[in-house]
Design a protein around this motif. Structure first.
Motif, short mmCIF file in Angstrom:
data_model
loop_
_atom_site.label_atom_id
_atom_site.label_comp_id
_atom_site.label_asym_id
_atom_site.label_seq_id
_atom_site.Cartn_x
_atom_site.Cartn_y
_atom_site.Cartn_z
N PRO A 1 0.85 -1.20 0.00
CA PRO A 1 0.00 0.00 0.00
C PRO A 1 0.89 1.25 0.00
N VAL A 2 1.24 1.69 -1.19
CA VAL A 2 2.23 2.76 -1.32
C VAL A 2 1.86 4.03 -0.56
N PRO A 3 0.60 4.54 -0.66
CA PRO A 3 0.27 5.76 0.10
C PRO A 3 0.50 5.61 1.60
N LEU A 4 0.13 4.44 2.17
CA LEU A 4 0.34 4.23 3.60
C LEU A 4 1.82 4.18 3.93
N ALA A 5 2.62 3.49 3.10
CA ALA A 5 4.06 3.41 3.34
C ALA A 5 4.70 4.79 3.28
N VAL A 6 4.28 5.61 2.32
CA VAL A 6 4.83 6.97 2.20
C VAL A 6 4.41 7.82 3.39
N ALA A 7 3.15 7.72 3.80
CA ALA A 7 2.66 8.52 4.93
C ALA A 7 3.39 8.16 6.22
N LEU A 8 3.59 6.87 6.46
CA LEU A 8 4.31 6.44 7.67
C LEU A 8 5.77 6.86 7.60
N ALA A 9 6.39 6.73 6.42
CA ALA A 9 7.78 7.14 6.26
C ALA A 9 7.93 8.65 6.47
N THR B 1 27.04 23.38 14.56
CA THR B 1 26.35 22.12 14.29
C THR B 1 24.98 22.10 14.95
N PHE B 2 24.91 22.64 16.18
CA PHE B 2 23.61 22.68 16.86
C PHE B 2 22.65 23.62 16.16
N ARG B 3 23.16 24.70 15.58
CA ARG B 3 22.28 25.59 14.81
C ARG B 3 21.69 24.84 13.62
N PHE B 4 22.46 23.94 13.04
CA PHE B 4 21.92 23.13 11.95
C PHE B 4 20.84 22.18 12.48
N LEU B 5 21.05 21.65 13.68
CA LEU B 5 20.03 20.77 14.26
C LEU B 5 18.72 21.54 14.48
N ARG B 6 18.81 22.79 14.94
CA ARG B 6 17.60 23.59 15.12
C ARG B 6 16.94 23.87 13.77
N PHE B 7 17.75 24.08 12.74
CA PHE B 7 17.22 24.23 11.39
C PHE B 7 16.49 22.96 10.96
N CYS B 8 17.08 21.80 11.28
CA CYS B 8 16.45 20.52 10.93
C CYS B 8 15.11 20.35 11.63
N SER B 9 14.99 20.87 12.83
CA SER B 9 13.73 20.69 13.57
C SER B 9 12.55 21.34 12.86
N ALA B 10 12.83 22.31 11.99
CA ALA B 10 11.76 22.91 11.18
C ALA B 10 11.66 22.25 9.81
N PHE B 11 12.81 22.08 9.15
CA PHE B 11 12.75 21.62 7.77
C PHE B 11 12.57 20.11 7.63
N ASP B 12 12.98 19.33 8.60
CA ASP B 12 12.65 17.91 8.55
C ASP B 12 11.14 17.73 8.54
N ASP B 13 10.47 18.52 9.38
CA ASP B 13 9.00 18.48 9.42
C ASP B 13 8.39 18.96 8.11
N LEU B 14 9.01 19.95 7.48
CA LEU B 14 8.47 20.46 6.22
C LEU B 14 8.47 19.38 5.16
N TRP B 15 9.61 18.69 5.01
CA TRP B 15 9.65 17.56 4.07
C TRP B 15 8.57 16.54 4.41
N GLY B 16 8.43 16.24 5.71
CA GLY B 16 7.47 15.24 6.13
C GLY B 16 6.03 15.63 5.88
N VAL B 17 5.68 16.89 6.18
CA VAL B 17 4.30 17.35 5.99
C VAL B 17 3.92 17.35 4.51
N LEU C 1 5.24 15.48 2.03
CA LEU C 1 5.10 14.09 1.57
C LEU C 1 3.85 13.44 2.14
N PHE C 2 3.58 13.69 3.41
CA PHE C 2 2.38 13.13 4.04
C PHE C 2 1.12 13.64 3.35
N GLY C 3 1.09 14.93 3.06
CA GLY C 3 -0.08 15.50 2.40
C GLY C 3 -0.32 14.93 1.03
#
Length: 383
Positions: free
Chosen positions: A125-133, A158-174, A176-178
């Motif tokens: 079930p590709v949509p479910l696999a993509v949504a979970l990923a 490096t920690f500033r990059f981690l804080r950047f990731c905390s926003a943009f990791d979610d952006l990629w995820g939202v 793809l999920f949508g």
């Protein structure tokens, strides 16, 4: 009667998490990186679920579904407000490239592993696999805030990059999920167009509300009420409140000159809404079947391997000469948005397959927060 007790408990907990004293509770070296990341409310929801105490039973949870849609829309809008183009253009392009490398590796690991385990019953079930990923891409903003507060890492590049990731990791995820969510049922392109149309309409309504509120005191209740209304309307239409209002928030952030000030005011009540969302997610978790252990193990292992390998790739992009070590351990704590996405998925498509996948993600949130807490508690035990 039980429904009334359940709602009363729900409201009492909402009042509790809104109090400032709750954030001042002392914790040990390990607990300081785990307490109030929100994972404890996920466990509390599980304890209140029909499987254990039954305080929040099935009827109560069904009655709370409209309020869940409102809350998801609120979280989505506040999330979208942070992506203002002018501010993003000031960031080094290398950070965007490193984020893309990190998330490409994590997505490949999760989609491959989940595709394999979900294919046991036949076609994948590709949509479910993509949504979970997609739900596994995010990095916890709250967790990194706690690390910043309890250590001296704040000025580390490096920690500033981690804080950047905390926003943009979610952006990629939202994103793809949508996209995946639109293809759960036939007519994916139509649903995608409907989602974008609702987002545009919501942004117009929200911009109008911001214009109506002439005083600072009036702006918060007017804007918050409008955000909740657009989120609930999206859920009623069978669309994703998170995605619709996230897109609307992004539009408002780039059109309205006072969007950043509005975000600061909306953030005041975001935490209680998110903690209550965790509570509902934990209670729904208690309704899910017990056959998700294989999916859970695969999800947790694949995300861990993907984050470590992706962190190495991101470190190389940030500094090819090897000056930046792998950032994988730093981005293990799972995002708050992961829970919101799973609640959104269960709200729209409460089938058995979705339930097992959601249970895997919610378990993964607990495991990843515990692992991250142990890592930071060990690495900064003297701080």
């Amino acid at each position: 009667m039980r429904e009334l007790v359940g709602v009363a408990v729900f409201l009492a907990l909402g009042l509790t998490v809104s109090q400032r004293w709750l954030g001042r509770v002392r914790a040990g070296r390990f607990g300081r990186f785990f307490y109030l990341t929100g994972a404890e409310f996920l466990v509390l929801g599980l304890l209140l679920s029909p499987r254990i105490t039954g305080v929040l039973d099935r009827a109560t949870l069904q009655g709370l579904e409209p309020f869940v849609g409102l809350g998801l829309g609120y979280l989505g809008f506040v999330f979208g407000l942070q992506f203002e183009a002018t501010g993003l253009r000031r960031l080094p392009g290398r950070m965007f490239a490193a984020s893309a490398a990190l998330n490409a590796v994590v997505l490949a690991a999760l989609f491959g592993a989940l595709g394999w385990v979900l294919a046991r019953g036949g076609d994948v079930p590709v949509p479910l696999a993509v949504a979970l990923a997609a739900s596994g891409l995010g990095t916890s903003t709250t967790f990194l805030f706690l690390v910043d507060r309890h250590t001296s890492l704040g000025r580390n590049p490096t920690f500033r990059f981690l804080r950047f990731c905390s926003a943009f990791d979610d952006l990629w995820g939202v994103v793809l999920f949508g996209v995946a969510l639109c293809w759960f049922v036939p007519g994916g392109w139509i649903r995608l167009a409907q989602t974008l149309g609702f987002a545009l309409a919501s942004s117009v309504i929200l911009l109008g509300a911001m214009g109506v509120a002439r005083t600072r005191e009036a702006e918060l209740p007017v804007l918050a009420g409008t955000v909740l209304f657009t989120g609930g309307l999206s859920a009623y239409a069978g669309l994703s409140p998170v995605l619709v209002n996230a897109v609307a928030g992004c539009i408002v952030a780039n059109v309205h000159p006072q969007a950043r000030a509005a975000q600061d005011r909306l953030l005041r009540i975001e935490k209680p809404i998110y903690f209550l969302m965790l509570l509902v997610a934990g209670a729904w978790w208690g309704l899910l079947g017990g056959g998700a252990w294989l999916i859970t193990a695969v999800y947790v292992a694949a995300r861990f391997g993907g984050k470590i390998a992706g962190g190495a790739a991101a470190g190389w992009v940030l500094n090819p000469s090897g000056g930046v070590r792998s950032v994988g351990w730093g981005v293990l704590a799972q995002s708050e948005m992961s829970v919101a996405l799973m609640v959104n998925l269960m709200l729209l498509f409460p089938s058995h397959g979705v339930g097992d996948g959601a249970a895997a993600v919610l378990t993964g949130v607990i495991v990843n927060d515990l692992v991250s807490s142990a890592y930071y508690g060990w690495a900064y035990r003297k701080v």
